[in-house]
Design a protein around this motif. Sequence first.
Motif, PDB file in Angstrom:
ATOM      1  N   ARG A  21       0.836  -1.186   0.000  1.00 14.15           N
ATOM      2  CA  ARG A  21       0.000   0.000   0.000  1.00 14.15           C
ATOM      3  C   ARG A  21       0.872   1.238   0.000  1.00 14.15           C
ATOM      4  O   ARG A  21       0.646   2.158   0.752  1.00 14.15           O
ATOM      5  CB  ARG A  21      -0.914  -0.008   1.230  1.00 14.15           C
ATOM      6  N   TYR A  33     -18.826  -3.011   1.860  1.00 16.99           N
ATOM      7  CA  TYR A  33     -19.078  -1.732   2.543  1.00 16.99           C
ATOM      8  C   TYR A  33     -18.192  -1.629   3.777  1.00 16.99           C
ATOM      9  O   TYR A  33     -18.631  -1.401   4.880  1.00 16.99           O
ATOM     10  CB  TYR A  33     -20.561  -1.611   2.899  1.00 16.99           C
ATOM     11  N   VAL A  55     -21.381  -9.240   2.588  1.00 14.90           N
ATOM     12  CA  VAL A  55     -21.580 -10.556   3.199  1.00 14.90           C
ATOM     13  C   VAL A  55     -21.799 -10.406   4.705  1.00 14.90           C
ATOM     14  O   VAL A  55     -22.379 -11.269   5.351  1.00 14.90           O
ATOM     15  CB  VAL A  55     -20.366 -11.497   2.939  1.00 14.90           C
ATOM     16  N   CYS A  86     -22.056  -4.594   8.412  1.00 12.17           N
ATOM     17  CA  CYS A  86     -21.752  -3.591   7.381  1.00 12.17           C
ATOM     18  C   CYS A  86     -22.976  -3.357   6.496  1.00 12.17           C
ATOM     19  O   CYS A  86     -23.245  -2.226   6.066  1.00 12.17           O
ATOM     20  CB  CYS A  86     -20.557  -4.034   6.539  1.00 12.17           C
ATOM     21  N   VAL A  98     -14.989 -11.678  -6.984  1.00 13.30           N
ATOM     22  CA  VAL A  98     -16.255 -11.063  -6.562  1.00 13.30           C
ATOM     23  C   VAL A  98     -17.107 -10.750  -7.802  1.00 13.30           C
ATOM     24  O   VAL A  98     -18.317 -10.895  -7.789  1.00 13.30           O
ATOM     25  CB  VAL A  98     -15.960  -9.784  -5.740  1.00 13.30           C
ATOM     26  N   VAL A 146     -13.066   1.153   2.551  1.00 15.83           N
ATOM     27  CA  VAL A 146     -12.909   1.603   1.162  1.00 15.83           C
ATOM     28  C   VAL A 146     -14.290   1.805   0.530  1.00 15.83           C
ATOM     29  O   VAL A 146     -14.560   2.835  -0.101  1.00 15.83           O
ATOM     30  CB  VAL A 146     -12.072   0.583   0.353  1.00 15.83           C
ATOM     31  N   GLY A 147     -15.169   0.840   0.709  1.00 17.14           N
ATOM     32  CA  GLY A 147     -16.519   0.931   0.156  1.00 17.14           C
ATOM     33  C   GLY A 147     -17.249   2.157   0.690  1.00 17.14           C
ATOM     34  O   GLY A 147     -17.934   2.874  -0.064  1.00 17.14           O
ATOM     35  N   THR A 180     -23.304  -4.385  -2.133  1.00  5.94           N
ATOM     36  CA  THR A 180     -23.365  -5.817  -1.854  1.00  5.94           C
ATOM     37  C   THR A 180     -22.465  -6.075  -0.646  1.00  5.94           C
ATOM     38  O   THR A 180     -21.401  -5.470  -0.513  1.00  5.94           O
ATOM     39  CB  THR A 180     -22.908  -6.687  -3.044  1.00  5.94           C
TER      40      THR A 180
END
Length: 479
Positions: free
Chosen positions: A17, A269, A292, A296, A329, A272-273, A290
């Motif tokens: 990163r 989510y 899982v 979130c 994904v 970053v989302g 979307t």
Amino acid sequence: QEFNKRPTKAVPRSLSRSISQSSADSFTSVGSESSDEELSPLDRLQSTSKGLSDFCIKNIKKADFGRKEIEIAQQEMPALMILRKKAGGEKPLAGAKVVGCTHITAQMAVLIETLAALGAQCRWAACNIFSTQNAVAAALAEGGISVFAWKGESEDDFWWCIDRCVAADSWQPDLILDDGGDLTHWIYKKYPNVFKKIRGIVEESVTGIYRLYQLSKANKLCVPAMNVNDSVTKQKFDNLYCCKESILDGLKRTTDIMFGGKQVVVCGYGEVGKGCCAALKGLGAIIYVTEVDPICALQACMNGLRVITLTEIIRHADIIISCTGNKSVITREHFDRMKSGCIVCNMGHSNTEIDLASLRTLELKWQHVRPHVDHILWPDGKRVVLLAEGRLLNLSCSTVPSFVLSVTATTQALALIELYNAPQGRYKQDIYLLPKKMDEYVASLHLPMFDAHLTELTDEQAVYLGINRHGPFKPNYYR
Ligand SMILES: NC(=O)c1ccc[n+]([C@@H]2O[C@H](COP(=O)([O-])OP(=O)(O)OC[C@H]3O[C@@H](n4cnc5c(N)ncnc54)[C@H](O)[C@@H]3O)[C@@H](O)[C@H]2O)c1
């Protein structure tokens, strides 16, 4: 041995990163090549206006140009400038010899010169063969830093530069500042005795941290190491705010799209989302999430976003952004059901989120239409727009704000100061996070830029909360 499993330079640390790379890309025109630069820096004798020649860069004559770049970066890196002022005459790194291997960009130059202002002697190499801003390297050299780096180094040049930083006459480092683990690897391999004097390693990248943990597991880590990557402030800025600020830039530069009224699906989510959704919502996009994880997912609902599966929404999506840190994904099945013109990109983990292998089949045609933009054509004429070949959109196609790098750079500076000044025994041969109080200090150094005024706890309130009134204000597990 652990370090010998080094990634090749051809794949510039996709795990890492180390975001400064992209901001370097945005300045590639700075100090562009002239005819006298055709010679390799290895074949040129150069010296600064003061007659110093302990450096190897592209062209020392570009120093003035690089100085301007550094001054621009300084404006958005307030904490390092405050650190310089605060230290005043004190110089917490007095006598420290720091060997560094990071991107050599204007932002990193602000860090290197801060370390020098705090009393350190620095020798520096680049951690990436493409990311060096030559003019900035020239400005650093002109300012007296021994820098060995230029844009477009060969693999051999890369290691030569690192070697020149470590194996200097009558100079042994006390501290290592690494980004990716190559410098640490080189010292382990070639100069293990150097570790006798080293007080610690500061590492900022995911890859480098992983390699340090491998060493630690094999009982071969012989000095303390500071994991800057997982500092709370760094993570918040990298993941949430950096993505919030750069998602629109990446999409605009590549597609010129207008966001109002577009149906955007954000997969994942997390930090970053959340950043991506916030930015897109601000421009009037209709956002679907979307997830899982029900927590979130519930957060997305509370923020007025529709939680849905990718399969349910796929036919209507204008833009799909993956932010999950997961693999596969977005799959071929999804691609087959997208409408023509749908834009697909990744803001999450390296290049695993979009199943690209499934798109490399005979019936699909790939058309490269712009840098970082491919059209994938189906036999019936449908075209899907794939950005950055499924790699991180913002790092490939936009710049990263200097302010984000300021947070990381300040954390690195404080980690070096801490390791250099810590009493013997405070840190063992292990990997540490920067103490919470210092993480809070990094944030506090950035507040004056906004004229933000912190409320102080009263003694009574501090007792009530069971904390010191000067911090740390949150437990270590708080993120
Ligand atoms: N582009 C950048 O500049 C940048 C910056 C920081 C981090 N990252 C990367 O972005 C990724 C996400 O980071 P984060 O901090 O948001 O992580 P996070 O763990 O907070 O969020 C990821 C979310 O994705 C969800 N998820 C996992 N699999 C899923 C699936 N199949 N479908 C839908 N949702 C799914 C998880 O439940 C989680 O809520 C990481 O790989 C991180 O390294 C990118």
